[in-house]
Write a protein that holds these residues in place. Structure first.
Motif, PDB file in Angstrom:
ATOM      1  N   GLY A 240      -3.052  -8.759   3.391  1.00  0.00           N
ATOM      2  CA  GLY A 240      -1.852  -8.221   2.769  1.00  0.00           C
ATOM      3  C   GLY A 240      -2.090  -7.603   1.409  1.00  0.00           C
ATOM      4  O   GLY A 240      -1.192  -7.612   0.555  1.00  0.00           O
ATOM      5  N   ARG A 242      -1.766  -5.309  -1.314  1.00  0.00           N
ATOM      6  CA  ARG A 242      -0.716  -4.314  -1.503  1.00  0.00           C
ATOM      7  C   ARG A 242      -1.278  -2.919  -1.789  1.00  0.00           C
ATOM      8  O   ARG A 242      -0.751  -1.907  -1.303  1.00  0.00           O
ATOM      9  CB  ARG A 242       0.199  -4.733  -2.667  1.00  0.00           C
ATOM     10  N   LEU A 245      -2.650  -1.571   1.579  1.00  0.00           N
ATOM     11  CA  LEU A 245      -1.542  -1.251   2.473  1.00  0.00           C
ATOM     12  C   LEU A 245      -0.892   0.072   2.088  1.00  0.00           C
ATOM     13  O   LEU A 245      -0.538   0.889   2.948  1.00  0.00           O
ATOM     14  CB  LEU A 245      -0.508  -2.378   2.443  1.00  0.00           C
ATOM     15  N   GLY A 350       2.534  -6.543   5.382  1.00  0.00           N
ATOM     16  CA  GLY A 350       1.874  -7.480   4.484  1.00  0.00           C
ATOM     17  C   GLY A 350       2.763  -8.567   3.928  1.00  0.00           C
ATOM     18  O   GLY A 350       2.272  -9.480   3.246  1.00  0.00           O
TER      19      GLY A 350
END
Length: 365
Positions: A240, A242, A245, A350
Motif C-alpha cells: 500500500g 501511497r 500507488l 491500498g
C-alpha cells in the motif's frame, strides 16, 4: 507423488552424462566417477548440494589443466542441458575457475554456458570477490546480442536471488546494479524484462524510496518499461505504498464506496471453502486496485497476513460492480492451515475498507 528436482540427478542420468563426457575424452573413468559421486552421503543431499558434488567430482576425473577441462565440457554442454543438468557446467566454473589466472577463461565459459542453463548462481562469488571488475563485465553483458547473456547481467546481480549466495553489499547499497537495469529497461526480450523487474522488486524490499523514485522516472515513456516498473513494484503495491500507488493512478480511494461486504458463513471447517462478496461504487471516474488480505493463524497461534489481488480496473462515474470470491482451506504443499480466529480484509487502492473475522475449525469427519 511428483518427483523431487534433486532426484533428477540419479544413477541413470549421471551415467548418461558421464558416457557423453567419455565419448569426447576417452580417459574419463565413468564407473569411478559414479561411485565417488553417489556415495553413502548422496541420499541425504538436497538439490544444490548434489549439483556441487557432481561438479566438484568432475574436476577429479577431467584433465588437471582448467582450460583443457573446459574444452571437453564445451563439447558436451549442448547435449546435457535438459532440465537442470546444464547447471552443472557453470557450477564447475564456480568451483574451479576463480583463480586470477583463470579469470578470462571463466568469464568466457560462463557466457557460453548461460544459454543452456543460466550462470546466474555461478557469477555471484565472482561479484563478491572482485565486485568492480565483475560488475563491469555484467554491464558489458547487458549489451550482448544474446538475450540469455543480457538476462544473466540482470539476474546474476539480484540482491535476493532465490537459492543463491547472498549479495549482502548490494542489499545495503544497490547503486552498482542500477546502470545495468537502466541499460535493460526497454529490452526487446520478455525474458530479460522479467529479470529486470524481479531485480527491482528485490531492491524495493530494502530500499523502497529508491525504487519509488526510479519508477516515477521510468514510467510512462515506453510500454515495455511500464510493464517492468509495474511488476518491479509489486511488493510496494501490496504494502500500500501511497507514492507508488499514485504512479499507476490508484491514489484516490475516497470516491470508492464498498457495500454489502458479506461472508457466506462465520465458521469454516478445514478442507472447506469460504465465499465472500461485495459491491463497489464510485461517484467519479477513477482507477481501482482491489485486493484482499487473509490473516491466517499459524502453528504458534499468532496470525500472518497474505495479500491476494482481485482486480485492477477503471470505473466510470456512478458505475457499480459486484464481486464474489472463493477461498479454499484445503491444505497445500505451500500452506498448512491451523484452527482459530482468522480475518479477511478488503483493500481498495491500498486502503483497508472492510474486514470480518471467521473461525476455522478442525474437520471431525
Amino acid at each position: 507423488m511428483a518427483e523431487l528436482l534433486k532426484d533428477m540427478y540419479n544413477y541413470e542420468s549421471l551415467h548418461e552424462i558421464a558416457k557423453r563426457i567419455q565419448s569426447v575424452y576417452h580417459p574419463f573413468q565413468v564407473d569411478e566417477f559414479l561411485k565417488s559421486t553417489m556415495d553413502q552421503s548422496w541420499d541425504d543431499l538436497e538439490l544444490k548440494a548434489r549439483v556441487r558434488k557432481i561438479s566438484s567430482n568432475l574436476g577429479r576425473y577431467l584433465p588437471a589443466d582448467y582450460g583443457d577441462a573446459l574444452a571437453i565440457l564445451d563439447q558436451v554442454v549442448s547435449t546435457c542441458s535438459s532440465g537442470f543438468f546444464g547447471i552443472l557446467f557453470p557450477d564447475f566454473v564456480e568451483v574451479y575457475g576463480q583463480d586470477e589466472k583463470n579469470w578470462n577463461l571463466s568469464i568466457k565459459a560462463l557466457e557460453r554456458y548461460t544459454p543452456y542453463s543460466s550462470s546466474e548462481f555461478a557469477v555471484r562469488p565472482f561479484i563478491i570477490n572482485q565486485e568492480e571488475r565483475m560488475m563491469a563485465q555484467m554491464y558489458a553483458w547487458s549489451k550482448h546480442e544474446s538475450e540469455h547473456v543480457r538476462r544473466l547481467a540482470s539476474e546474476g546481480c539480484r540482491p535476493q536471488l532465490p537459492w543463491a549466495q547472498a549479495l549482502t553489499k548490494f542489499k545495503k547499497d544497490p547503486a552498482p546494479i542500477l546502470p545495468i537495469l537502466e541499460q535493460l529497461k526497454a529490452d526487446p526480450s520478455p525474458y530479460v524484462r522479467k529479470s529486470v523487474a524481479n531485480n527491482l522488486n528485490d531492491i524495493s524490499k530494502t530500499h523502497p524510496e529508491r525504487i519509488a523514485k526510479l519508477a516515477k522516472d521510468w514510467y510512462g515513456k515506453n510500454k515495455d518499461t511500464d510493464w517492468i516498473v509495474k511488476h518491479g513494484c509489486r511488493t510496494l503495491l501490496k504494502k500500500g505504498d501511497r507514492e507508488v500507488l499514485a504512479i499507476f493512478g490508484y491514489q484516490n480511494a475516497d470516491c470508492i464506496a464498498v457495500n454489502d461486504f458479506l461472508l457466506d458463513k462465520t465458521t469454516v471447517a478445514m478442507g472447506e471453502d469460504l465465499c465472500f462478496s461485495f459491491y463497489i461504487l464510485t461517484d467519479e471516474a477513477t482507477k481501482v486496485r482491489l485486493e484482499y488480505a487473509v490473516d491466517y493463524v499459524k502453528a504458534s497461534g499468532k496470525r500472518s497476513r497474505k495479500i491476494f489481488q482481485i482486480s485492477e480496473l477503471s470505473l466510470n462515474k456512478n458505475e457499480k460492480k459486484f464481486y464474489s470470491k472463493k477461498l479454499s482451506f484445503a491444505d497445500l504443499t505451500t500452506r498448512k492451515h491451523y484452527p482459530g480466529t482468522h480475518a479477511i480484509t478488503l483493500i481498495v487502492n491500498g486502503a483497508e475498507r472492510c474486514n470480518a473475522d471467521f473461525e476455522l475449525t478442525e474437520n471431525n469427519m
